[in-house]
Structure formats: C-alpha cells, structure tokens
Design an enzyme around this catalytic site. Structure first.
Site, PDB file in Angstrom:
ATOM      1  N   ASP A 186    -104.130 -20.514  11.460  1.00 29.29           N
ATOM      2  CA  ASP A 186    -104.285 -21.933  11.766  1.00 29.29           C
ATOM      3  C   ASP A 186    -105.751 -22.358  11.754  1.00 29.29           C
ATOM      4  O   ASP A 186    -106.056 -23.525  12.017  1.00 29.29           O
ATOM      5  CB  ASP A 186    -103.658 -22.247  13.133  1.00 29.29           C
ATOM      6  CG  ASP A 186    -102.649 -23.384  13.048  1.00 29.29           C
ATOM      7  OD1 ASP A 186    -102.156 -23.669  11.934  1.00 29.29           O
ATOM      8  OD2 ASP A 186    -102.342 -23.979  14.096  1.00 29.29           O
TER       9      ASP A 186
ATOM     10  N   ASP B 187    -104.690 -10.694  19.622  1.00 26.46           N
ATOM     11  CA  ASP B 187    -105.357  -9.566  20.268  1.00 26.46           C
ATOM     12  C   ASP B 187    -104.377  -8.558  20.861  1.00 26.46           C
ATOM     13  O   ASP B 187    -104.790  -7.657  21.578  1.00 26.46           O
ATOM     14  CB  ASP B 187    -106.267 -10.080  21.388  1.00 26.46           C
ATOM     15  CG  ASP B 187    -105.490 -10.885  22.430  1.00 26.46           C
ATOM     16  OD1 ASP B 187    -105.089 -12.006  22.106  1.00 26.46           O
ATOM     17  OD2 ASP B 187    -105.270 -10.385  23.544  1.00 26.46           O
TER      18      ASP B 187
ATOM     19  N   ASP C 156     -93.743 -21.170  25.221  1.00 30.04           N
ATOM     20  CA  ASP C 156     -92.943 -19.954  25.334  1.00 30.04           C
ATOM     21  C   ASP C 156     -91.828 -20.101  26.367  1.00 30.04           C
ATOM     22  O   ASP C 156     -90.649 -19.894  26.070  1.00 30.04           O
ATOM     23  CB  ASP C 156     -93.841 -18.749  25.655  1.00 30.04           C
ATOM     24  CG  ASP C 156     -94.935 -19.066  26.658  1.00 30.04           C
ATOM     25  OD1 ASP C 156     -94.830 -20.088  27.361  1.00 30.04           O
ATOM     26  OD2 ASP C 156     -95.895 -18.274  26.750  1.00 30.04           O
TER      27      ASP C 156
ATOM     28  N   ASP D 186     -99.670 -11.936  19.805  1.00 26.40           N
ATOM     29  CA  ASP D 186    -100.930 -12.666  19.833  1.00 26.40           C
ATOM     30  C   ASP D 186    -101.969 -11.923  19.006  1.00 26.40           C
ATOM     31  O   ASP D 186    -101.841 -10.717  18.757  1.00 26.40           O
ATOM     32  CB  ASP D 186    -101.421 -12.834  21.264  1.00 26.40           C
ATOM     33  CG  ASP D 186    -100.770 -14.031  21.962  1.00 26.40           C
ATOM     34  OD1 ASP D 186    -100.088 -14.815  21.269  1.00 26.40           O
ATOM     35  OD2 ASP D 186    -100.926 -14.152  23.190  1.00 26.40           O
TER      36      ASP D 186
END
Length: 761
Positions: free
Chosen positions: A185, A251, A346, A249
């Site tokens: 993104d 990370d 979420d 994610d």
C-alpha cells in the site's frame, strides 16, 4: 448443526441461566442486613476460603481438571464479596459532608462501579477457558486445502519485509498448495503520482517488485489507499485462489509449523471461519525497555493473547487480532471482505462473521514472532487506535444489539470492548485521595475499621482471583503501570472518539525504530505533574495526621491508597526516559548454543558455538578445547559452516565479517551472499515454535503479592533516579531546553493524537 454443537449450545445457555440466577441471589444476600461483627466474620471466612482454594490450586500446580471447579468456586466468592462491598458503599460511604463531597464521592463510586462491572465480565469470560490442541491433518497431502499467505505493507522497509516473506516461504506445507503475496500500500498509483512523495513511492514499488521477483512472491498494489489495511487486503482478495488465507503483519514472522497446526481446524469444522494464534514479540515494548523489566517479568501482551482469548473461545467469541491468523476466504467474501467501518477492522470482521453463525478457534500456541513499538508515543498511539476502534464498535455495531449474536457472545464482546474506558477510571482513582489529603473533601466516608471489614476482603479477593487465573503471566500492579502510561493521552483521545466517532482513520504503528540517544519523552510533563500532586498529597497527609487527630480513621487507608498511587505514577515517570536503541535487529538466544565451524580466508578453522544471533549478526563462543584459539581482527571476512535447519541433513555456509573479539567471544556481522543464506538464518531465529515457547516460558513465573510490590517499587525508584541523572548530566542549558520541550511540544502532540483529523490527506 451437529448434535455435539447443539448440545454445547444448550449447555452454554443453561450455564448462563444458572449464572444469572446465582448472580441475582448473591446480590440479594449481600444486601441482607446483618450486624457489623457478623459482616466481619463473613468477609474473613470467605477470604480465608479463597486463600485455601488458591493454595490447593498451587499444590495441584493449577492443572486441569482440578483447577476448573476451584476457579468457579473462587469466582462466586469474589462476586459475593464485590456485591457486599458495593452495597455497603452505596448505603454508608457517599455524601454527608456537603455538595462538593457528594459530587466527588459519586464520581469515585462511578469509577468503582466500572471496575467492578468489568471484573464481573472478566469472571464470566474466564469461567471455563478452552484449551485446544492442533487439529490433525489428513494423511494424504492431496486433501490439504490451498492457502494464500498475505503480508499487508504500507511504509515498512524492504529488509524487514524480506525477513517476514522468507519466514512465510519457509513454512512446511505441500508444494503447490501455498502461495505468498506482498500487498504493497506504499506503492499505490495515488502515492506514485502524488507530487510530494512520487519519487520515494516509485522507488519503493520498484524495490519491492524486485524483492518479490527474487523470492518468488506475488506482488500486489492498488490505485487508491482507501480503508487502509482492510482496503489493502480486500483489493487483493478477488485475485487469490486459496480456500484459506493467512494474514501476517509486515513484522510478524511465522514458524515453520504454522499451517500444520492451524489448517486442520477448517477440515474439522465446516463452519469455522477463523483460527487465531497469540501474538508474541522478539523485542521489549517501551515500558519493559525503559523500566528494565524485559528479562525478569512476564510479557504484558500475554494476558490477552494467552488467557482472555482462551476464555472468549469457550463462548465462541475469540476474535481476529489482525495478524497471525488463518481465515476461510469464502466466508470473508460473503460479508464483503475485511470490514472497514471502524479503525479496528479485525475485531469488527470477527463480530460480523460470528453474527452470521460462523465459529472461531483460538489456538494458544505461539506460532509467530513480531515487533513491538519502540517509543512510548508509538506505543500509546497503537493502544489509542485500539481503544478508539472499540468505542467506534460500541457506537456503530454495538454487540448488545447486533442481530445474530448469541447472548454469551454479546457479553463476551462487551467485556472486550468495555476495557478501553479505563483511562477515565484510572484518572479518577489517581486523583481521588488527593482531594481528601489536600483539601479535606470527603470522597470516601469510611473509617479504617469499616474499610477493613468491607473493602479489604473485596480488594484481596480480586487479587487472589487474578493470581489464581493468570499469576504466571501478570503480576500485581503491572497492569496499573501500563494503564497509567497510556491514561494522560488516551483519556482526551477517547473523549474525542466519543464526541466524533466518525472522524477517525487508521494509522500504521511504527516498528523497528532506532533511538540514537537517551531522551525524556516530550509528554513526560503530565506524569511529572501527577507525581508532584501525589507526593504533595502524601506530605499533606502526614501534616493532617499530626494536626487533625480526628481524621486518622480515614487517613490510614487513604495514605496507603496514595502510597500505591505513588509507586504506579513513579513507575510511569520512569518509563518517560526513552533508552537508546541503536541495534537494527534483535538478538535471540537458542535453548542450547548451536555448534558451527569458522573458516578464515587463510584456510584456518576452529569450532565455535552461536550464543545469540539475529538476521544482522551473531555472537560466537570459541571452543575452550582449542590449544591456541585463533585471533580475529575487525573487518576480517570469515565463513560459518553449520547444520541446516531447513534441510537437516545438509551443511550450510554463511558469510560474515568480524566486528569485535573479546577473549573467547567474537562478534560478527552477516554478509549474506544469497537468499538461501538469509533464509537459513531466518529459520534459525524464527522457525522453531518449540524454541519460541521455551523463551516465553522462561519469563513466566509466580511471585507473592509482597514481592511484586517490592519489585515494582525498586523499578520505579530506579526509573526516578535515572531520570534525575539524565537531567543533571545535561547541565543547565540542557535542563532549560528540556523544560521547553516538556511544556510546549506536548500540547501540540496531545492535540494531534486526540483531536486532529486522521484522514491522512
């Protein structure tokens, strides 16, 4: 619906009916008039009973099935003592000293009602936590469902993304059944055509496209950045082909057995839409780092991820946490993809799918490792986003009225979302005793004896229950410190969310930040101000003790209350000294040092062990058996030969450069010559879930209440001393500049955090 599911639903409804009936009976009994002496005996007996239950549970090492009946008994005892305390508070302790005292007393009681109500919801959630084991997979790999692993990204560096993508590629699953996707993104058409950021966005897109090509990963981007992470995932959803989708994610690096331990649940239950796993982290959060608690206390995040989620799972209310989860793509498409009406997409998505009658699973096994925010401001910004999203959900999609949810799910979601009102309650409980100690305002009209009869059993019962349920992973006062760090900035931010809930947008939490020097966080002035108020209140309390003997019955427990407040706020002040963090990647230590052989450019070789390592470098321990250990010089290039973790029968070579040598220890920096070399190191660090669990378990332990208070008291004292030393080391000019930043910068930052439009435009 299967007979087993129907039976479970009937049983849950019966349990809820019995619980509500028992709760009503408890409050009726708690309100029955008895003598003060009888109340003392009742409270003492029940508290003693809870202590016995706790000691029995400890003797049984808190093992199932023995611990569950003990948990239920302790819950009802704690509820009775809570009800008895609240009834007494309403009847005897509010008002009687004028209008100001009445208003202050009602305000404090409102905060206590919130705390007690949240505790009751917590008792409900934790009454029967579900302990799951991985569901088995079919013997035939052809029956395995296809899986897409997606990694949404916005502004994360390519090096960080490469580690996550390599971890995803290292996952053990049949070839051809899994594909890895990077959802960029940060390289959208809008960003690449924006005059101010076009060049860096195009460079990022080109870099990540080349990275994906080298790794064999599918690259995705889109035209606009609408709806942040939710929109990013939804834009790619139609291009995916897998029956299941893993969301990681940028990370969050998965372990090799991530899919083998999660996919089986979808084959076992055709109505399962989600398998969520805990979030575990490789680095300390800013509270752990700045207070120095990372090595010798349990991780703060485990209370939710390892305890509360297991309780929610028993009510089919465990929810999606944004990462480290597997979802059934067809069910996600059925509701239009990841939801985007709030900034906590979420939990919103999970609640909507639960309302459709689908089921979730929480597997309490750590199968991924992520990064936590490095600075206090990043940490607060992350938690504020969660809090504001929870308030948005209560406003727009209230679980109490959302069609389709069961009663138990409504209560469970309410318990999860209502937690985030804590900043208002926390601020009241911090300032309330100061009202009496400084100004004589009677906010709590009770003597020491009365509080000992009603308040102490209530207070201790909540502590005993907390220790019974999650004493290994959450020590007394630790939650208070985390909440105190967030409260001064979270309170106005949440007020802003209540006033204009639609004026919020998603902000990516910074990860992997580097701090070149120690500094006082610009928002520290709020904590300093609160600490000053508490300290002056304690001094004033000492003066009142000497000059107003008639107030001593109220002063005893008020001073104790304020002393606890002082420890909490002092620890929060200690957190405001940000400690430098120059290392880009975080080191981990294996359960046992890994054997390897070092080869020098001249052909010499020696045996070593890898003591700790990261994707950036490692610490090597020379073998003590060597007659004449080799001497290495800085910048000397070497190679390491060690057994492959991806291919156990192979030996791999990793290139490195010597950074330092101190006696028998050598520090090296990796110089990866191929993607395979880096993939091997990623697997060594992140791939083994058993190693991850052993590292987490080493931090879990129970300590006594007194030990916990003394532990945090020492950490708070060290934090205050470090703050003072840092200020003095900067001299008068440094102190003046510090005061300028503390008094002027925070106002702008607080306004931005709480009230500025977050549209990102």
């Amino acid at each position: 619906m299967s007979l087993k599911t129907q039976a479970s639903s009937v049983l849950n409804n019966f349990v809820v009916f019995l619980s509500l009936s028992a709760l009503a009976g408890i409050f009726i009994l708690a309100g029955a008039p008895v003598s003060t002496m009888a109340e003392a005996y009742i409270g003492g007996a029940m508290l003693l009973f809870m202590i016995v239950i706790f000691l029995v549970g400890r003797a049984l090492q808190f093992r199932e099935p023995w611990v569950n009946p003990l948990r239920i008994i302790s819950i009802f005892l704690a509820i009775f003592l809570t009800a008895r305390y609240l009834v007494w508070r309403v009847e005897f302790t509010i008002g009687g000293y004028g209008l100001v005292s009445l208003i202050a007393g009602i305000t404090l009681f409102a905060a206590e009602i919130y705390s007690a109500g949240f505790a009751l919801l917590g008792y409900f959630v934790n009454v029967n936590p579900r302990k799951r084991k991985p569901a088995p997979l079919p013997a035939e790999e052809a029956a395995f469902p296809s899986v897409d692993i997606v990694v949404p990204s916005y502004n994360e560096p390519a090096d960080l993304l490469e580690v996550t993508l390599l971890g995803a590629l290292n996952i053990e699953y049949p070839e051809g059944k899994v594909r890895v996707h990077l959802l960029d993104d940060g390289g959208t058409e809008d960003r690449c055509n924006h005059p101010k950021i076009a060049e860096q966005s195009r460079t990022r897109r080109s870099t990540l496209q080349q990275l994906c090509k080298n790794l064999g990963v599918v690259y995705h981007t889109r035209v606009h950045n609408d709806h942040a992470k939710a929109g990013n995932i939804n834009a790619a959803l139609g291009d995916l082909e897998g029956a299941l989708m893993v969301i990681l994610d940028a990370d969050h690096v998965p372990t090799k057995d991530f899919l083998k331990k999660t996919v089986g649940f979808f084959l076992q239950d055709e109505k399962c839409f989600l398998v969520q796993t805990p979030h575990s982290f490789i680095n300390p959060d800013p509270i752990e780092k700045n207070l120095g608690t990372y090595r010798d206390s349990p991780p703060e995040t485990e209370l939710f991820h390892n305890v509360i989620q297991t309780g929610l799972d028993s009510w089919n209310a465990s929810f999606f946490c944004g990462s480290a989860a597997v979802m059934r793509r067809s069910m996600l498409l059925e509701v239009g993809g990841i939801q985007g009406d709030t900034i906590t997409e979420d939990a919103e998505t999970a609640m909507i799918l639960h309302a459709k009658g689908y089921r979730s699973v929480f597997l309490n096994e750590s199968l991924s490792i992520g990064l936590q925010p490095e600075t206090v401001m990043s940490f607060i910004a992350q938690r504020v986003r969660w809090a504001q999203g929870a308030l948005q959900l209560l406003h727009f999609k209230n679980p109490l009225t959302l069609p389709g949810l069961k009663l138990t799910q409504r209560i469970a979601y309410l318990a999860s979302f209502s937690y985030w009102f804590f900043p208002f309650s926390r601020m009241i409980t911090i300032l309330a005793p100061s009202m009496f100690l400084l100004f004589g305002i009677m906010v709590y009209n009770a003597t020491t004896l009365q509080y000992a009869i009603y308040g102490v059993p209530y207070f201790l019962s909540t502590m005993i229950f907390s220790d019974f349920i999650y004493g290994k992973i959450r020590w007394p006062l630790m939650s208070d410190v985390y909440e105190m760090v967030q409260t001064p900035l979270a309170a106005p931010a949440l007020a802003s969310a209540l006033i204009r809930p639609r004026k919020l947008s998603f902000r990516v939490t910074p990860k992997g930040e580097q701090l070149d020097k120690d500094f006082i966080n610009p928002t520290a002035w709020i904590q300093y101000l609160l600490l000053t108020i508490v300290l002056v209140s304690l001094i004033a309390g000492g003066w009142r003790w000497l000059s107003h003997p008639g107030e001593r019955p109220q002063l005893v427990f008020t001073m104790l209350w304020e002393t606890v407040n002082f420890i909490i706020v002092a620890a929060a002040v200690g957190v405001t000294l940000e400690r430098k963090q120059r290392r880009e990647t975080f080191r981990v230590s294996p359960p046992q040092a890994l054997p390897a052989v070092v080869h020098s450019a001249l052909g010499a070789r020696t045996s070593v062990r890898l003591v700790d390592f990261s994707t950036g470098g490692a610490m090597l321990q020379l073998s003590t058996a060597a007659a004449e250990p080799l001497v290495f010089h800085p910048e000397q290039e070497i190679t390491l030969s060690l057994q492959s973790s991806l291919h156990p029968k192979q030996i791999v070579t990793i290139h490195a450069q010597v950074v330092s040598q101190e006696e028998e220890r050598i520090g090296v920096h990796f110089l990866f010559q191929s993607t395979q070399e880096k993939a091997e190191m990623v697997d060594l660090i992140y791939g083994n879930s058993q190693h991850l669990e052993s590292r987490l378990e080493s931090r879990r332990k129970r300590i006594s209440f007194l030990t916990a208070y003394l532990y945090l008291g020492r950490k708070a004292a060290n934090g205050l001393r470090n703050n003072a030393q840092h200020a003095l080391s900067r001299g008068m000019h440094g102190v003046a500049m510090g005061l300028h930043s503390l008094l002027l910068v925070p106002g702008r930052q607080l306004w931005t955090l709480a009230f500025a439009d977050r549209s990102g435009k």
